[in-house]
Each structure stands twice: as structure tokens, then as C-alpha cells.
Design a protein around this motif. Sequence first.
Motif: not given
Length: 320
Positions: A230-231, A278-283, A285-295
Motif C-alpha cells: 500500500f503506497e 517505494d520505501r518513501r511512499k510505503l504505508i 506492510p512494513e515487512w515488505s521493505l525487508h527483502k532478505i528477511l522475506v527470502l
Amino acid sequence: MIPAFEYSDDNKRYHTYGCYLKHRFGQRVFRAAMDIGAGCPNRCGECGSHGCVFCSDGRTPRGRFTGISDNELDRLFREAAVRTGSKAEGAPFIAYLQAGSNTFGDIAAFESVYRRLLSYDNVAGLCIATRADCIDGQYAELLAGLSRETYLTVELGLQTIYDETALACGRGHTLGQFMQGYELLRERGVNLGVHIINGLPGETHDMMRETARFVGQLRPHCVKIHDLYFERGTAIAEMLSRGEAAPMELDEYVSVICDQIELMPPETVIARLTGDGDRRKLIAPEWSLHKILVLNEIDKELAARDSFQGKMFDRQENVF
Ligand code: SF4
């Protein structure tokens, strides 16, 4: 180290794009996204005016592509080459026409762009993102011809097989229309990529799995799957604020996506498993900023299941 999966060189239990490109070209190959100014029929009024609810493309809606000057294309190419070079000096790259629908407009103008990009020394191939309803017989013939000359992939956004979800998301086309474009390219032997989004409004985990099962049966060259994010400034963000949509939790996303990986043919390349917002616009989920964590969580879940890509793929089924 013994690979965990037949299409892997390491501990990955799915067929990564990096692994595929390394084997195909014998060295690392990067993708460099370029925006040549292609438009979208779902934003300029041809099949919709507001775009998909999750579309973050806030540019002035562009209509049919009419062309780009050689100088401007050369400039875009140089910028893309610099970005790629920062990762591995001198490495070749796939020119990736990612923004907009890159078969929406004048076919001669697009062909000129494709061929000029391929004429550069360190371009190893072309990836063209578009909508399936922007593929007709003429484009299919052009792309089939190009795919005999170079490594070409055409990426088509599907997102879901459910027309009611597509309608609610303002996609501007149905599964039937997607299949028409897909089939025009598939029957001509063009490498196809399919884009799926998990967590669209109203979709259950079973629906997300069913979309993946269907896409697996299309036997695409590659798939891109990510969560709905959600941006700010998008229609889906407004739906979030009204309680009409919600972000997935990380654990449910990992569970669903591992099911989806199991449903893909083992040879299909998994080009993406995470969002790229876009991390500047992301509302959220917060976890989607952490690609390595998700992978890492996906790797752990597949290992815990002792599973791998294709485990649940039914090779006998045929959707064509
Ligand atoms: S098809 Fe792509 S560019 Fe067009 S509105 Fe949807 S997300 Fe945006």
C-alpha cells in the motif's frame, strides 16, 4: 555443497533468475529497467481511466507510444548501463522495458526501440513488460521474430485469475482477454513471464493458490509474485483506510508463497518473490521493505517442509 534443488547451485529450493541467467550466459547478467515513455490503455481511457487500484504510476497518463528520439534512447541506455556497471563492471545486461505497456502504440516505433537497444554491445537480451490485451497478431509476429534473434522475454501482468477481483481492482481486462494475448505469443514460441499479486482485496489463500496452480499450468518461462503493498497516493491506500483491504501478515504470505512455489513447474524461473515498492511512499506492510528477511523466511519454510519448486506441479494437467 550439494544443491537442494535440480535448478539451483546453492541452498535455494526454487529456480532463481540469477541462476538461470548465469547458466544461460556463462556469467552474471543484470537487468536494467528503462522507461521509454510507453503508455497504458487502462490509464488513458481506452479500457479505463483510473488505472489498477494498486498502480503507483503517478505520471501524467500517457497514450499510445509514437516514438522516442535516438538521442533520448541513447541517454536512457547510458544511464541504465551505469546502474548496471555499478554492480559488476562490464557485465552485460538485459534491457528491461518495465514502465507502461511496451506494445501499446505504433508498432514501427516500438520495433525501432527494440532493435536499437539490441544493437548496443553489452545488451544480452530484452525483456518487454506489457498487458496481454496489447498483443495482437502483428505484435505476436514481431516478438516471435525477435525471440529467434535474441533472448527475449515478454512479461504479462495477470495478478489473479478471478475476474471479480480483477474488476474490483480496475484491471480493465479479464482472464479470457489475458489468455488470448498469452496464446498468441505462446503458440509462436515466445518466452513468457506472468505477474501475480497476493493479497488482493477479497481473495482467500485458496484463491491465491488456485491462481498459482493455473499459472503453473501455463508453463511460463518465468513468474513474478509479490504481496499487495500500500503506497501513499494510490486507490488501494484509500481502500485500506476505509477497511476495504488489508495487508498480509508475513507468516501467512510465506505460507501461501511456498504453496505457490510448489505448484510451479521446476523449470520455470522465479524472477521475484517479494514486493518492490517505494520505501518513501510505503504505508504497509512494513515487512515488505525487508527483502532478505522475506527470502530467508521462504527458504526456511521450504526446508522445514522438505519441499521444493514443482513438488505439487501436475505435469499431466493441460489447460490448453
Ligand atoms: S496495467 Fe500497469 S501501468 Fe496500467 S494501470 Fe495497471 S499497473 Fe498501472
